[in-house]
Design an enzyme around this catalytic site. Sequence first.
Site, PDB file in Angstrom:
ATOM      1  N   THR A  13       0.789  -1.395   0.034  1.00  0.00           N
ATOM      2  CA  THR A  13      -0.001  -0.031  -0.010  1.00  0.00           C
ATOM      3  C   THR A  13       0.818   1.297  -0.108  1.00  0.00           C
ATOM      4  O   THR A  13       0.773   2.101  -0.969  1.00  0.00           O
ATOM      5  CB  THR A  13      -0.887   0.145   1.314  1.00  0.00           C
ATOM      6  OG1 THR A  13      -1.665  -1.117   1.221  1.00  0.00           O
ATOM      7  CG2 THR A  13      -1.986   0.955   1.388  1.00  0.00           C
ATOM      8  N   ARG A  45       8.548  -8.689  -3.818  1.00  0.00           N
ATOM      9  CA  ARG A  45       8.348 -10.077  -4.134  1.00  0.00           C
ATOM     10  C   ARG A  45       7.432 -10.263  -5.355  1.00  0.00           C
ATOM     11  O   ARG A  45       7.748 -11.138  -6.593  1.00  0.00           O
ATOM     12  CB  ARG A  45       7.587 -11.011  -3.047  1.00  0.00           C
ATOM     13  CG  ARG A  45       8.496 -11.702  -2.251  1.00  0.00           C
ATOM     14  CD  ARG A  45       7.714 -12.200  -1.020  1.00  0.00           C
ATOM     15  NE  ARG A  45       6.767 -11.251  -0.210  1.00  0.00           N
ATOM     16  CZ  ARG A  45       6.121 -11.426   0.797  1.00  0.00           C
ATOM     17  NH1 ARG A  45       6.219 -12.772   1.093  1.00  0.00           N
ATOM     18  NH2 ARG A  45       5.173 -10.507   1.254  1.00  0.00           N
ATOM     19  N   LYS A 103       7.400   2.179  11.768  1.00  0.00           N
ATOM     20  CA  LYS A 103       7.564   2.401  13.319  1.00  0.00           C
ATOM     21  C   LYS A 103       8.160   1.375  14.047  1.00  0.00           C
ATOM     22  O   LYS A 103       8.763   1.698  15.124  1.00  0.00           O
ATOM     23  CB  LYS A 103       6.123   2.768  13.550  1.00  0.00           C
ATOM     24  CG  LYS A 103       4.912   1.846  13.424  1.00  0.00           C
ATOM     25  CD  LYS A 103       4.154   2.372  11.960  1.00  0.00           C
ATOM     26  CE  LYS A 103       3.298   1.198  11.479  1.00  0.00           C
ATOM     27  NZ  LYS A 103       2.149   1.701  10.788  1.00  0.00           N
ATOM     28  N   VAL A 130       4.977   7.999  11.883  1.00  0.00           N
ATOM     29  CA  VAL A 130       3.964   8.532  12.946  1.00  0.00           C
ATOM     30  C   VAL A 130       2.954   9.104  12.451  1.00  0.00           C
ATOM     31  O   VAL A 130       3.244  10.098  11.575  1.00  0.00           O
ATOM     32  CB  VAL A 130       4.825   9.128  13.814  1.00  0.00           C
ATOM     33  CG1 VAL A 130       3.668   9.341  15.150  1.00  0.00           C
ATOM     34  CG2 VAL A 130       5.909   8.376  14.721  1.00  0.00           C
ATOM     35  N   GLY A 132       0.687   8.886   9.989  1.00  0.00           N
ATOM     36  CA  GLY A 132       0.545   8.775   8.369  1.00  0.00           C
ATOM     37  C   GLY A 132       1.034  10.202   7.786  1.00  0.00           C
ATOM     38  O   GLY A 132       2.214  10.486   7.795  1.00  0.00           O
ATOM     39  N   ILE A 134       0.479  13.153   8.693  1.00  0.00           N
ATOM     40  CA  ILE A 134       0.658  14.381   9.675  1.00  0.00           C
ATOM     41  C   ILE A 134       2.114  14.784   9.859  1.00  0.00           C
ATOM     42  O   ILE A 134       2.839  13.764  10.362  1.00  0.00           O
ATOM     43  CB  ILE A 134      -0.016  14.411  11.057  1.00  0.00           C
ATOM     44  CG1 ILE A 134      -1.532  13.843  10.702  1.00  0.00           C
ATOM     45  CG2 ILE A 134       0.145  15.448  11.815  1.00  0.00           C
ATOM     46  CD1 ILE A 134      -2.093  13.686  12.164  1.00  0.00           C
ATOM     47  N   GLU A 188      -2.499  -2.930  10.176  1.00  0.00           N
ATOM     48  CA  GLU A 188      -1.293  -3.485   9.946  1.00  0.00           C
ATOM     49  C   GLU A 188      -1.454  -5.047   9.358  1.00  0.00           C
ATOM     50  O   GLU A 188      -2.680  -5.629   9.390  1.00  0.00           O
ATOM     51  CB  GLU A 188      -0.581  -3.976  11.215  1.00  0.00           C
ATOM     52  CG  GLU A 188      -0.273  -2.374  11.828  1.00  0.00           C
ATOM     53  CD  GLU A 188       0.655  -1.405  11.080  1.00  0.00           C
ATOM     54  OE1 GLU A 188       1.813  -1.927  10.678  1.00  0.00           O
ATOM     55  OE2 GLU A 188       0.216  -0.599  10.556  1.00  0.00           O
ATOM     56  N   ASP A 199       0.901  -0.813  17.753  1.00  0.00           N
ATOM     57  CA  ASP A 199       1.355   0.073  16.659  1.00  0.00           C
ATOM     58  C   ASP A 199       1.350   1.399  17.441  1.00  0.00           C
ATOM     59  O   ASP A 199       2.161   2.311  16.942  1.00  0.00           O
ATOM     60  CB  ASP A 199       0.235  -0.179  15.613  1.00  0.00           C
ATOM     61  CG  ASP A 199       0.409   1.036  14.515  1.00  0.00           C
ATOM     62  OD1 ASP A 199       1.416   0.876  13.785  1.00  0.00           O
ATOM     63  OD2 ASP A 199      -0.197   2.154  14.704  1.00  0.00           O
ATOM     64  N   LYS A 203       4.710   3.931  17.720  1.00  0.00           N
ATOM     65  CA  LYS A 203       4.570   5.611  17.520  1.00  0.00           C
ATOM     66  C   LYS A 203       4.932   6.466  18.681  1.00  0.00           C
ATOM     67  O   LYS A 203       5.524   7.645  18.389  1.00  0.00           O
ATOM     68  CB  LYS A 203       3.323   6.005  16.776  1.00  0.00           C
ATOM     69  CG  LYS A 203       3.144   5.100  15.329  1.00  0.00           C
ATOM     70  CD  LYS A 203       1.631   5.170  15.003  1.00  0.00           C
ATOM     71  CE  LYS A 203       1.367   4.566  13.832  1.00  0.00           C
ATOM     72  NZ  LYS A 203       0.032   4.359  13.374  1.00  0.00           N
TER      73      LYS A 203
HETATM   74  N1  HSE Z   1      -2.184   0.502  10.934  1.00  0.00           N
HETATM   75  C1  HSE Z   1      -1.772   1.833  11.190  1.00  0.00           C
HETATM   76  C2  HSE Z   1      -2.997   2.679  11.594  1.00  0.00           C
HETATM   77  C3  HSE Z   1      -1.211   2.427   9.831  1.00  0.00           C
HETATM   78  O1  HSE Z   1      -4.160   2.199  11.600  1.00  0.00           O
HETATM   79  O2  HSE Z   1      -2.802   3.922  12.242  1.00  0.00           O
HETATM   80  C4  HSE Z   1      -0.873   3.698   9.909  1.00  0.00           C
HETATM   81  O3  HSE Z   1       0.469   3.647  10.553  1.00  0.00           O
END
Ligand code: HSE
Length: 437
Positions: A13, A45, A103, A130, A132, A134, A188, A199, A203
């Site tokens: 992605t 891959r 991260k 961290v 996305g 921002i 994720e 996650d 961050k």
């Molecule tokens: N899985 C993470 C989230 C992706 O939902 O924030 C962005 O780091």
Amino acid sequence: MSAINIGICGLGTVGYGSYCVLRSNSLELARRVGCEVRVSHVGSRRLRPGQDIGETRFSTDVFAVVDDPQVDILLELIGGTGIAKEVVLKAIANGKHVVTANKALIAEYGNEIFAAAAARNVMVAYEAAVAGGIPIIKAIREGLAGNSIQWLAGIINGTGNFILTEMREKSRPFADVLKEAQALGYAEADPTFDVEGIDAAHKLTILSSIAFGIPLQFSKTYTEGISGITQEDIRYADELGYRIKHLGISRRTKNGIELRVHPTLIDENSILANVNGVMNAVMVNGDAVGSTLYYGAGAGAAPTASAVVADIIDVARMISSPESSVPALAFQDDSLSDVPILAMGDVESAYYLRIAAQDKAGVLSDITEILGDCEINIEAIIQKEPRGHDASNQRVPVIILTHEIREAVMNEAISRMEKLEAVEGHITRIRVFRLDS
Ligand code: HSE
């Protein structure tokens, strides 16, 4: 320099999103950097259906990109801490600058990676790791550099915020919303990282390091996810004038630094309470500036690519004038502080408690007596009429909101209340955070 060559490792992605932004904004990029910035080699891959990389060189072995002498800046967009770590360390050893959105890698191995990068005199940039799109790393590391940061608190996992929002606004079941977040590319690879707070803890570890000038200390981050949050907790919080948000909080105190991720009650009128869906927001309080707020899309291909490409521009500019670089963890490497991270028992917080109690005389006074013994002040209390399943079991939910108290004292009180004959099962505890504190 006539052109800067980018090698991309990982075409998921974020990898393909970054490829597309680099291609569509190439003219703007050249104007900003002063020379052409082009993707010269992609390693993955496979190409997924719909992915089109034109004539760009493609390898199924990512190390072919890492070892490609033409590549100046390597984008590590594989994720995880396995191959990604090898890729980054090898790229550094090969003298390449690295941009990553990873991260987990930075939070868990950043100290080692930055030391290796410093030894080879290359940059490792990680804005996309961290929140996305921002630009929170740049905001804290550079824009707020004149401050002593006092605290920061944020919604830094888009998937978790999306789930809590849909549960509250549409009463949708948890598992159903999580599936949608996965389909939208927010979650994720292992969504446990989202729902169990790992996650967000990655961050927060990074944010606290650059805010307070401390080494990355993921293992000391208290981590609690949203998988235990029920519709009824969301409704009771509403009744009390609060929203439940999954927050990462890091605060400077006289004894050390709080570093914690958990579901949190926040005032329904606060800005963070109204950050919904996949959006992220981080509040940062500095001694000079006061509270500041950063808001934007926390996940997804294009927003994350926005941060990746901004890092590429920074690195590319640094290649042309190396003396202007900013330290990776914001403070000079030899002046990171050893101020301790507080044990969770020493953190002070207010609490929401939901207690399943038997519907009989004296229960409430037993509960309040324990709280009184522990010198825990009650701010609000609701005892609901038993309904449905609870009614047939003669059970009443008791909701209590307390004033601030040390977590160790609250643990003791909860353990004593759970031992009362009239209290059933475990007591639900959600911490409250006042954004003006
Ligand atoms: N899985 C993470 C989230 C992706 O939902 O924030 C962005 O780091």
